[in-house]
Design a protein around this motif. Structure first.
Motif, PDB file in Angstrom:
ATOM      1  N   VAL A 140       0.981  -1.203   0.000  1.00 15.02           N
ATOM      2  CA  VAL A 140       0.071   0.039  -0.006  1.00 15.02           C
ATOM      3  C   VAL A 140       0.836   1.334  -0.012  1.00 15.02           C
ATOM      4  CG1 VAL A 140      -0.330   0.213   2.655  1.00 15.02           C
ATOM      5  CG2 VAL A 140      -2.148   1.151   1.093  1.00 15.02           C
ATOM      6  N   TRP A 141       1.916   1.217   0.844  1.00 15.27           N
ATOM      7  CA  TRP A 141       2.935   2.419   0.856  1.00 15.27           C
ATOM      8  C   TRP A 141       3.788   2.720  -0.533  1.00 15.27           C
ATOM      9  CZ3 TRP A 141       0.899   4.974   4.197  1.00 15.27           C
ATOM     10  CH2 TRP A 141       0.443   4.544   5.474  1.00 15.27           C
ATOM     11  N   THR A 142       3.659   1.704  -1.178  1.00 13.40           N
ATOM     12  CA  THR A 142       4.508   1.907  -2.545  1.00 13.40           C
ATOM     13  C   THR A 142       3.528   2.527  -3.434  1.00 13.40           C
ATOM     14  OG1 THR A 142       5.707  -0.331  -2.424  1.00 13.40           O
ATOM     15  CG2 THR A 142       5.503   0.707  -4.579  1.00 13.40           C
ATOM     16  N   LEU A 143       2.133   2.078  -3.462  1.00 15.96           N
ATOM     17  CA  LEU A 143       1.128   2.819  -4.373  1.00 15.96           C
ATOM     18  C   LEU A 143       0.771   4.208  -3.884  1.00 15.96           C
ATOM     19  CD1 LEU A 143      -1.135  -0.561  -4.284  1.00 15.96           C
ATOM     20  CD2 LEU A 143       0.091   0.444  -6.272  1.00 15.96           C
ATOM     21  N   VAL A 144       0.809   4.599  -2.667  1.00 19.64           N
ATOM     22  CA  VAL A 144       0.781   5.832  -2.185  1.00 19.64           C
ATOM     23  C   VAL A 144       1.690   6.831  -2.415  1.00 19.64           C
ATOM     24  CG1 VAL A 144       0.781   7.339  -0.172  1.00 19.64           C
ATOM     25  CG2 VAL A 144      -0.886   5.215  -0.081  1.00 19.64           C
TER      26      VAL A 144
ATOM     27  N   ILE B   5      -4.005   3.423 -13.550  1.00 24.81           N
ATOM     28  CA  ILE B   5      -3.535   2.267 -13.361  1.00 24.81           C
ATOM     29  C   ILE B   5      -3.308   1.794 -11.846  1.00 24.81           C
ATOM     30  CG2 ILE B   5      -1.593   0.707 -13.752  1.00 24.81           C
ATOM     31  CD1 ILE B   5      -1.256   2.154 -16.295  1.00 24.81           C
ATOM     32  N   LEU B   6      -2.638   2.705 -11.027  1.00 29.04           N
ATOM     33  CA  LEU B   6      -2.447   2.552  -9.782  1.00 29.04           C
ATOM     34  C   LEU B   6      -3.863   2.402  -8.926  1.00 29.04           C
ATOM     35  CD1 LEU B   6       0.247   5.189  -8.960  1.00 29.04           C
ATOM     36  CD2 LEU B   6       0.479   2.798  -8.964  1.00 29.04           C
ATOM     37  N   HIS B   7      -4.822   2.952  -9.356  1.00 30.57           N
ATOM     38  CA  HIS B   7      -6.368   3.108  -8.641  1.00 30.57           C
ATOM     39  C   HIS B   7      -6.812   1.691  -9.108  1.00 30.57           C
ATOM     40  CE1 HIS B   7     -10.153   5.368  -7.792  1.00 30.57           C
ATOM     41  NE2 HIS B   7     -10.036   4.202  -7.062  1.00 30.57           N
ATOM     42  N   GLU B   8      -6.695   1.421 -10.279  1.00 31.40           N
ATOM     43  CA  GLU B   8      -7.058  -0.021 -10.296  1.00 31.40           C
ATOM     44  C   GLU B   8      -6.376  -1.121  -9.636  1.00 31.40           C
ATOM     45  OE1 GLU B   8      -6.756  -0.943 -14.476  1.00 31.40           O
ATOM     46  OE2 GLU B   8      -8.125   0.476 -15.136  1.00 31.40           O
ATOM     47  N   GLU B   9      -5.029  -1.040  -9.494  1.00 32.42           N
ATOM     48  CA  GLU B   9      -4.178  -2.174  -8.719  1.00 32.42           C
ATOM     49  C   GLU B   9      -4.546  -1.951  -7.098  1.00 32.42           C
ATOM     50  OE1 GLU B   9      -1.121  -4.767  -8.286  1.00 32.42           O
ATOM     51  OE2 GLU B   9      -2.115  -4.157  -9.957  1.00 32.42           O
ATOM     52  N   ILE B  10      -4.918  -0.509  -6.611  1.00 28.44           N
ATOM     53  CA  ILE B  10      -5.257  -0.274  -5.217  1.00 28.44           C
ATOM     54  C   ILE B  10      -6.648  -1.293  -5.056  1.00 28.44           C
ATOM     55  CG2 ILE B  10      -6.289   1.111  -3.892  1.00 28.44           C
ATOM     56  CD1 ILE B  10      -4.043   3.104  -5.110  1.00 28.44           C
ATOM     57  N   THR B  11      -7.781  -1.199  -6.027  1.00 25.54           N
ATOM     58  CA  THR B  11      -8.710  -1.833  -5.741  1.00 25.54           C
ATOM     59  C   THR B  11      -8.768  -3.138  -5.771  1.00 25.54           C
ATOM     60  OG1 THR B  11      -9.985  -0.014  -7.046  1.00 25.54           O
ATOM     61  CG2 THR B  11     -11.195  -1.958  -6.773  1.00 25.54           C
TER      62      THR B  11
ATOM     63  N   PHE C  85      -7.053  -2.228  -1.068  1.00 25.75           N
ATOM     64  CA  PHE C  85      -6.623  -1.060  -0.247  1.00 25.75           C
ATOM     65  C   PHE C  85      -7.651   0.023  -0.503  1.00 25.75           C
ATOM     66  CE2 PHE C  85      -2.031  -2.998  -1.240  1.00 25.75           C
ATOM     67  CZ  PHE C  85      -2.364  -3.865  -0.224  1.00 25.75           C
ATOM     68  N   GLN C  86      -8.638   0.228  -1.213  1.00 23.03           N
ATOM     69  CA  GLN C  86      -9.287   1.392  -1.596  1.00 23.03           C
ATOM     70  C   GLN C  86      -9.979   2.127  -0.425  1.00 23.03           C
ATOM     71  OE1 GLN C  86     -10.236  -1.685  -2.247  1.00 23.03           O
ATOM     72  NE2 GLN C  86     -12.305  -1.927  -2.540  1.00 23.03           N
ATOM     73  N   PHE C  87     -10.000   1.334   0.609  1.00 25.29           N
ATOM     74  CA  PHE C  87     -10.745   2.279   1.815  1.00 25.29           C
ATOM     75  C   PHE C  87      -9.929   2.570   2.950  1.00 25.29           C
ATOM     76  CE2 PHE C  87     -14.095  -0.914  -0.078  1.00 25.29           C
ATOM     77  CZ  PHE C  87     -14.922   0.163  -0.525  1.00 25.29           C
ATOM     78  N   GLN C  88      -8.685   2.265   2.822  1.00 29.18           N
ATOM     79  CA  GLN C  88      -7.700   2.811   3.841  1.00 29.18           C
ATOM     80  C   GLN C  88      -7.377   4.279   3.610  1.00 29.18           C
ATOM     81  OE1 GLN C  88      -4.089   0.853   4.257  1.00 29.18           O
ATOM     82  NE2 GLN C  88      -4.860  -1.377   3.819  1.00 29.18           N
ATOM     83  N   GLY C  89      -7.131   5.167   4.804  1.00 27.53           N
ATOM     84  CA  GLY C  89      -7.432   6.434   4.882  1.00 27.53           C
ATOM     85  C   GLY C  89      -6.329   6.682   4.111  1.00 27.53           C
TER      86      GLY C  89
ATOM     87  N   LEU D 192      -5.396   9.623  -3.337  1.00 21.68           N
ATOM     88  CA  LEU D 192      -6.152   9.399  -4.522  1.00 21.68           C
ATOM     89  C   LEU D 192      -6.873  10.765  -4.731  1.00 21.68           C
ATOM     90  CD1 LEU D 192      -7.505   5.919  -4.410  1.00 21.68           C
ATOM     91  CD2 LEU D 192      -6.141   6.645  -6.210  1.00 21.68           C
ATOM     92  N   VAL D 193      -7.547  11.083  -3.741  1.00 20.10           N
ATOM     93  CA  VAL D 193      -8.151  12.541  -3.794  1.00 20.10           C
ATOM     94  C   VAL D 193      -7.024  13.603  -4.224  1.00 20.10           C
ATOM     95  CG1 VAL D 193      -9.375  14.083  -2.549  1.00 20.10           C
ATOM     96  CG2 VAL D 193      -9.953  11.908  -2.023  1.00 20.10           C
ATOM     97  N   ASP D 194      -5.894  13.498  -3.543  1.00 20.16           N
ATOM     98  CA  ASP D 194      -5.013  14.744  -3.736  1.00 20.16           C
ATOM     99  C   ASP D 194      -4.390  14.313  -5.358  1.00 20.16           C
ATOM    100  OD1 ASP D 194      -3.311  16.943  -2.837  1.00 20.16           O
ATOM    101  OD2 ASP D 194      -1.579  15.659  -3.253  1.00 20.16           O
ATOM    102  N   PHE D 195      -4.291  13.241  -5.676  1.00 16.01           N
ATOM    103  CA  PHE D 195      -3.860  12.864  -7.063  1.00 16.01           C
ATOM    104  C   PHE D 195      -4.680  13.203  -8.137  1.00 16.01           C
ATOM    105  CE2 PHE D 195      -3.654  10.402 -11.141  1.00 16.01           C
ATOM    106  CZ  PHE D 195      -2.224  10.659 -11.408  1.00 16.01           C
ATOM    107  N   TYR D 196      -6.094  13.076  -8.092  1.00 19.31           N
ATOM    108  CA  TYR D 196      -6.817  13.408  -8.971  1.00 19.31           C
ATOM    109  C   TYR D 196      -7.094  14.946  -9.369  1.00 19.31           C
ATOM    110  CZ  TYR D 196      -8.152   8.598 -10.174  1.00 19.31           C
ATOM    111  OH  TYR D 196      -8.145   7.455 -10.701  1.00 19.31           O
ATOM    112  N   SER D 197      -7.178  15.513  -7.940  1.00 19.64           N
ATOM    113  CA  SER D 197      -7.363  16.984  -8.034  1.00 19.64           C
ATOM    114  C   SER D 197      -6.097  17.764  -8.582  1.00 19.64           C
ATOM    115  CB  SER D 197      -7.919  17.456  -6.596  1.00 19.64           C
ATOM    116  OG  SER D 197      -6.557  17.304  -5.547  1.00 19.64           O
TER     117      SER D 197
END
Length: 200
Positions: free
Chosen positions: A29-33, A50-56, A60-64, A70-75
């Motif tokens: 999870v920390w690599t993905l973050v 791609i990372l979002h798909e991997e996270i799901t 890991f998609q519900f970890q704080g 993800l919110v910061d990335f997309y914004s």
């Protein structure tokens, strides 16, 4: 990959991430973050999806930390629709997630005056909902974001400074001064400058 992320080389990060996958090495999870910090380019947006798909797929998609990243990335990529979808995908939001979303609207408001008023209203809505919906008290950094957003509503920004439950700091007044630089208001500019000088 983190080294390339820190040097804003999203394309190289994508290359190594795919190579890592081909060699059968699953990221944690920390690599993905960390990889979500690759920036706001079109290549980075592709990487983020791609990372979002991997996270799901890894659950890991519900970890704080993942939600706020993800919110910061997309914004950062200018995609507030996807940022909101991620934000709304969890029922329990923390202060970091709220900060990421409010900061995203702040960035969008600064970058595009055509839609600025709408972004300000959305930012204000989420700022208010931190307390009304989630019982979270905004920190001083949330107030600074909101003050910096309100270039078209400088009087309201001054009222926010006066009403916030914190003592105004140098960052508070420079946030207000930054808003003044977009839409000139000599009275508000003087208030900000006088308070900055008093703190020096």
């Amino acid at each position: 990959m983190l080294g390339y992320v820190e040097n804003s080389q999203a394309e190289t990060v994508l290359h190594f991430f795919l190579l890592m996958q081909l060699e059968g090495c699953s990221p944690d999870v920390w690599t993905l973050v960390c990889e979500l910090k690759a920036g706001g380019s079109s290549v980075a947006l592709r990487l983020g999806r791609i990372l979002h798909e991997e996270i799901t797929s890894l659950g890991f998609q519900f970890q704080g930390a993942v939600i706020s990243s993800l919110v910061d990335f997309y914004s950062s990529c200018g995609n507030m629709d996807e940022a909101e979808l991620v934000f709304n995908s969890v029922s329990r939001k923390d202060a970091v997630s709220w900060s990421s979303l409010i900061a995203g609207y702040s960035r969008q408001g600064d970058s595009d005056r055509v839609i600025r008023a709408g972004m300000i209203e959305q930012g204000k809505k989420f700022f208010q909902e931190m307390t009304s919906r989630c019982g979270l008290d905004p920190g001083i950094e949330h107030y600074h974001r909101m003050i910096g957003m309100q270039a078209q509503q400088l009087e309201e920004a001054v009222e926010m400074v006066e009403a916030m439950p914190f003592e105004a700091t140098m960052v508070t007044w420079t946030s207000l001064l930054g808003a003044c630089s977009k839409w000139k208001d000599e009275r508000v500019e003087k208030i900000a400058c006088d308070n900055i000088l008093s703190l020096l």
